[in-house]
Design an enzyme around this catalytic site. Structure first.
Site, PDB file in Angstrom:
ATOM      1  N   HIS A 118       7.759  -7.585  -3.672  1.00 38.23           N
ATOM      2  CA  HIS A 118       6.470  -7.999  -4.227  1.00 38.23           C
ATOM      3  C   HIS A 118       6.637  -9.291  -5.035  1.00 38.23           C
ATOM      4  CE1 HIS A 118       4.003  -4.404  -3.316  1.00 38.23           C
ATOM      5  NE2 HIS A 118       5.176  -3.793  -3.337  1.00 38.23           N
ATOM      6  N   GLY A 139       0.826  -1.202   0.000  1.00 38.14           N
ATOM      7  CA  GLY A 139       0.000   0.000   0.000  1.00 38.14           C
ATOM      8  C   GLY A 139       0.860   1.251   0.000  1.00 38.14           C
ATOM      9  N   CYS A 179       5.244  -6.137   1.607  1.00 34.81           N
ATOM     10  CA  CYS A 179       5.591  -4.710   1.592  1.00 34.81           C
ATOM     11  C   CYS A 179       4.936  -3.989   2.789  1.00 34.81           C
ATOM     12  CB  CYS A 179       5.205  -4.083   0.258  1.00 34.81           C
ATOM     13  SG  CYS A 179       5.968  -2.463  -0.030  1.00 34.81           S
ATOM     14  N   TYR A 180       3.922  -3.169   2.553  1.00 36.75           N
ATOM     15  CA  TYR A 180       3.241  -2.503   3.670  1.00 36.75           C
ATOM     16  C   TYR A 180       2.712  -3.535   4.655  1.00 36.75           C
ATOM     17  CZ  TYR A 180      -0.008   0.668   6.095  1.00 36.75           C
ATOM     18  OH  TYR A 180      -0.673   1.416   7.049  1.00 36.75           O
ATOM     19  N   GLU A 234       4.298 -11.001  -6.324  1.00 33.79           N
ATOM     20  CA  GLU A 234       3.210 -11.145  -7.293  1.00 33.79           C
ATOM     21  C   GLU A 234       3.516 -10.552  -8.663  1.00 33.79           C
ATOM     22  OE1 GLU A 234       2.161  -7.336  -4.937  1.00 33.79           O
ATOM     23  OE2 GLU A 234       3.265  -9.210  -4.662  1.00 33.79           O
ATOM     24  N   LYS A 246     -11.022 -11.383 -16.106  1.00 34.18           N
ATOM     25  CA  LYS A 246     -11.291 -11.502 -17.543  1.00 34.18           C
ATOM     26  C   LYS A 246     -10.702 -12.782 -18.136  1.00 34.18           C
ATOM     27  CE  LYS A 246     -12.845  -9.313 -21.288  1.00 34.18           C
ATOM     28  NZ  LYS A 246     -14.159  -8.669 -21.403  1.00 34.18           N
ATOM     29  N   SER A 254     -24.677  -8.346 -25.420  1.00 33.62           N
ATOM     30  CA  SER A 254     -23.928  -7.438 -26.293  1.00 33.62           C
ATOM     31  C   SER A 254     -23.138  -8.179 -27.362  1.00 33.62           C
ATOM     32  CB  SER A 254     -22.957  -6.602 -25.454  1.00 33.62           C
ATOM     33  OG  SER A 254     -21.907  -7.423 -24.956  1.00 33.62           O
ATOM     34  N   GLY A 255     -22.862  -9.459 -27.123  1.00 30.71           N
ATOM     35  CA  GLY A 255     -22.008 -10.211 -28.022  1.00 30.71           C
ATOM     36  C   GLY A 255     -20.577 -10.288 -27.536  1.00 30.71           C
ATOM     37  N   GLY A 256     -20.247  -9.512 -26.502  1.00 28.07           N
ATOM     38  CA  GLY A 256     -18.927  -9.595 -25.896  1.00 28.07           C
ATOM     39  C   GLY A 256     -18.797 -10.873 -25.084  1.00 28.07           C
ATOM     40  N   ILE A 257     -17.580 -11.216 -24.718  1.00 24.36           N
ATOM     41  CA  ILE A 257     -17.330 -12.483 -24.034  1.00 24.36           C
ATOM     42  C   ILE A 257     -18.021 -12.535 -22.669  1.00 24.36           C
ATOM     43  CG2 ILE A 257     -15.136 -11.702 -23.029  1.00 24.36           C
ATOM     44  CD1 ILE A 257     -15.940 -15.257 -24.315  1.00 24.36           C
ATOM     45  N   ASP A 258     -18.103 -11.390 -21.976  1.00 19.29           N
ATOM     46  CA  ASP A 258     -18.685 -11.401 -20.626  1.00 19.29           C
ATOM     47  C   ASP A 258     -20.174 -11.717 -20.657  1.00 19.29           C
ATOM     48  OD1 ASP A 258     -16.148 -10.582 -19.931  1.00 19.29           O
ATOM     49  OD2 ASP A 258     -16.678  -8.472 -19.729  1.00 19.29           O
ATOM     50  N   SER A 259     -20.935 -10.957 -21.444  1.00 16.69           N
ATOM     51  CA  SER A 259     -22.382 -11.205 -21.480  1.00 16.69           C
ATOM     52  C   SER A 259     -22.692 -12.553 -22.123  1.00 16.69           C
ATOM     53  CB  SER A 259     -23.106 -10.079 -22.220  1.00 16.69           C
ATOM     54  OG  SER A 259     -22.790 -10.061 -23.596  1.00 16.69           O
ATOM     55  N   THR A 260     -21.852 -12.982 -23.076  1.00 15.64           N
ATOM     56  CA  THR A 260     -22.087 -14.266 -23.742  1.00 15.64           C
ATOM     57  C   THR A 260     -21.902 -15.434 -22.767  1.00 15.64           C
ATOM     58  OG1 THR A 260     -21.357 -13.349 -25.855  1.00 15.64           O
ATOM     59  CG2 THR A 260     -21.405 -15.739 -25.662  1.00 15.64           C
TER      60      THR A 260
END
Length: 512
Positions: free
Chosen positions: A169, A53, A80-81, A171, A368, A223-229
Site C-alpha cells: 500500500h 479490499g 493489493c487486491y 498510500e 476536511k 452552525s459556526g463550524g468550519i464546514d457550514s461557515t
C-alpha cells in the site's frame, strides 16, 4: 483538468489514496467497484486506480473488474487486491498465502520501473503489506518490478499498456516514499498535469454556484463550524444577499459561541444571518431524557421544526445549502454500502423533502483538510479555520445523563478553561479536538476542612487527521495539572477531573 478515478473494492485505505492523489495536485474521485462502467467513462478520466479490499479473488461472489475498463487504454495502477484482480483478469495466477501478511516488509526494486524512480532505498525499501492472497504467476507480457523475501511477485507492470500493480500500500504513511510512488504513476506513467488547486476550486465553485442558482434564494443552517461557515462564504460570494443563513441557538452551545460566530461572520463577510433563540424549546423537550440516541433524535427533529418554520418566513427560497463533505458522499454510496449508523444528528436530514427544496452542496468534493485550505483562500482568520469540531447536538452529548441548565453551565465553565489553556499553551492547533465531559456521577472530595460530594469532569483530547481514527493526545503533565486545578478551583460543583486515554476504535471521540 486531469482526473483520476479510484475504484473502491472495500479497502480501509481507499480515502487515503484519493487524498494522496489530490495532495499531488491531481483531482481524484472514488467510485464503488460496482458502479456502471459507462458512468465512469462519462467522467472522462485520464487514469484508473484499483484499491485494495478484504475479499479474495478466489472466492465465489468476490468483487470483480469489468473487462471494459481494460479496453479503455487508460493507465492503471492496481494496489493489493487491485493487483490480484489484474493478474486474475489478464492470465496470471493468484493463490492463497499460507499466512496472512500484515505490517512492514522490506521490498527490493527489480528492473527499470518508472514507479520507483527516485526512491531512497530501491534495494531495501520499507513497505506496508495487508493481504491474504498473493500473485504466484504474473500475466503474459508483464514484467516483475519488485519482490520481498516472502513474495517473489510483489510488483509487476506492462510498460506498453501502462498497467502497473503493487502488492503493498503506497498510500499509507508506513510505506517509505509512498507518495513518490503514487506521483511517479501520475506524472511519469500517466503523464498527468498537477492542475488541481484550492484556488482553482474556489474560483470554479463560485462561478458554478452563480450559474446554477441565478437569482434564486438559498437558505442555509449555520452552525459556526468550519464546514457550514465555508459553505456559507462560498455561496455568499456567488449570490450575495440571496443567501439567507439561519443560526439556531438551541441552548446547547459553548460559552460565548453565539456572539462569536454571528458577530464575526456579519462583520467580516457581511453575511445575511438570522439568529433564532430556541433554547427553551429544545431544553423543555430534553427534560428528563438520558438516552443518548433519544437526545439526538429530539434535537434533530426540533431543529428541523425550528429551521423549517424560520425558512418558510423567507419568500422565494428554492435551495437548501449544506456543508456536506466528500467522505459523507463516499460513505453513502461505498462498495460496502452505507456505513452502520454509529450516531444520528441534526445535519438537517429530511429538510429538502420536507421543504420541497433543491440541495446545493458546495463542499461535497472536499475532504476536511481541504475545507480548511479553502477557508484560507477565502481569507478567513486562523481562529475560525482551526476551530475544533463541535458536534451537531452540541453539549447535549457531553452532558452524560440528564440535561439541566445547571449541569450545562457547569460544563460550559469547565470547557472554557480547557479551551483557554489549550490556546495559551499553543496545544490547540496541535490536537484535533479537546473538550470537557460532565459525567453522571458524584464523588467524595475534600476542600478545606469540609468533605464534598460533587461532579466529575472528564477531559477528552485527541489527535486525528479526519476523525475516522483517533488517539489520545500526550499533553504535558504540567498542562493537564493546570487544567485540572483550574476546573476544581474555579467551577463550583466539581471536585474531580479525570483523563480519557482510549483510542478510536474501539472508542468514539465523543462519549455519546
Amino acid at each position: 483538468m486531469d482526473k483520476v478515478v479510484i475504484l473502491d473494492f472495500g479497502s480501509q485505505f481507499t480515502q487515503l489514496i484519493a487524498r494522496r492523489v489530490r495532495e499531488a495536485g491531481v483531482y481524484s474521485e472514488i467510485h464503488p467497484c460496482t458502479v456502471d462502467p459507462e458512468r465512469v467513462k462519462a467522467l472522462n478520466p485520464q487514469a484508473l486506480i484499483l484499491s485494495g479490499g478484504p475479499s479474495s479473488v478466489l472466492d465465489p461472489g468476490s468483487p470483480g473488474l469489468d473487462p471494459s475498463y481494460l479496453e479503455l487504454g487508460l493507465p492503471i495502477l492496481g494496489i493489493c487486491y487491485g493487483m490480484q484482480l489484474l493478474s486474475h483478469n489478464l492470465g496470471g495466477k493468484v493463490v492463497a498465502s499460507s499466512e496472512r501478511e500484515y505490517g512492514r516488509a522490506q521490498f527490493e526494486v527489480l528492473g527499470d520501473c518508472p514507479l520507483f524512480e527516485g526512491v531512497e532505498s530501491p534495494e531495501d525499501m520499507t513497505v506496508w503489506m495487508s493481504h491474504g492472497d498473493r500473485v504466484e504467476a504474473i500475466p503474459p507480457d508483464f514484467e516483475i518490478m519488485g519482490r520481498t523475501e516472502s513474495i517473489p511477485f510483489a510488483a509487476m507492470g506492462h510498460p506498453g499498456r501502462k498497467i502497473y500493480a503493487l502488492q503493498f500500500h503506497p498510500e499509507v504513511a508506513h510505506t517509505q516514499d509512498g507518495p513518490l510512488v503514487l506521483q511517479n504513476f501520475l506524472f511519469k506513467v500517466a503523464g498527468l498535469k498537477p492542475s488541481w488547486s484550492m484556488a482553482s476550486f474556489v474560483e470554479n465553485t463560485v462561478e458554478e454556484l452563480r450559474t446554477k442558482i441565478g437569482d434564486d434564494k438559498v437558505v442555509l443552517g449555520l452552525s459556526g463550524g468550519i464546514d457550514s461557515t465555508v459553505a456559507a462564504v462560498l455561496l455568499h460570494k456567488a449570490i450575495g444577499k440571496n443567501l439567507h443563513c439561519i443560526f439556531v441557538d438551541n441552548g446547547l452551545l459553548r460559552m460565548g459561541e453565539r456572539q462569536e460566530v454571528i458577530g464575526f461572520l456579519e462583520e467580516h463577510f457581511e453575511l445575511n444571518v438570522k439568529c433564532v433563540d430556541a433554547a427553551d424549546e429544545f431544553l423543555n423537550k430534553l427534560e428528563g431524557v438520558t438516552d443518548p440516541e433519544k437526545k439526538r433524535k429530539i434535537i434533530g427533529y426540533t431543529f428541523i421544526d425550528v429551521f423549517d418554520r424560520e425558512a418558510k418566513a423567507i419568500d422565494g427560497v428554492k435551495y437548501l445549502g449544506q456543508g456536506t463533505l466528500y467522505p459523507d458522499v463516499i460513505e453513502s454510496e461505498s462498495f460496502k454500502g452505507p456505513s452502520a449508523v454509529i450516531k444520528s444528528h441534526h445535519n438537517v436530514g429530511g429538510l429538502p423533502e420536507k421543504m420541497n427544496l433543491k440541495l446545493v452542496e458546495p463542499l461535497r468534493e472536499l475532504f476536511k483538510d481541504e475545507v480548511r485550505r479553502a477557508a484560507y483562500e477565502l481569507g478567513m482568520p486562523e481562529h475560525i479555520i482551526w476551530r475544533h469540531p463541535f458536534p451537531g447536538p452540541g453539549l447535549a452529548i457531553r452532558v452524560i445523563g440528564e440535561i439541566t441548565r445547571e449541569r450545562l453551565q457547569i460544563l460550559r465553565l469547565a470547557d472554557r478553561i480547557v479551551q483557554n489553556e489549550l490556546l495559551a499553551s499553543d496545544w490547540y492547533r496541535k490536537v484535533w479536538q479537546g473538550f470537557a465531559v460532565l459525567l453522571p456521577l458524584k464523588t467524595v472530595g475534600v476542600m478545606g476542612d469540609d468533605r464534598t460530594y460533587e461532579h466529575v469532569i472528564a477531559l477528552r483530547i485527541v489527535d486525528s487527521v479526519d476523525a475516522m481514527t483517533a488517539d489520545w493526545s500526550r499533553l504535558p503533565s504540567e498542562l493537564l495539572a493546570r487544567i485540572s486545578n483550574r476546573i476544581i478551583n474555579e467551577v463550583k460543583g466539581v471536585n474531580r477531573v479525570v483523563l480519557d486515554i482510549s483510542s478510536k476504535p474501539p472508542s468514539t471521540i465523543e462519549w455519546e
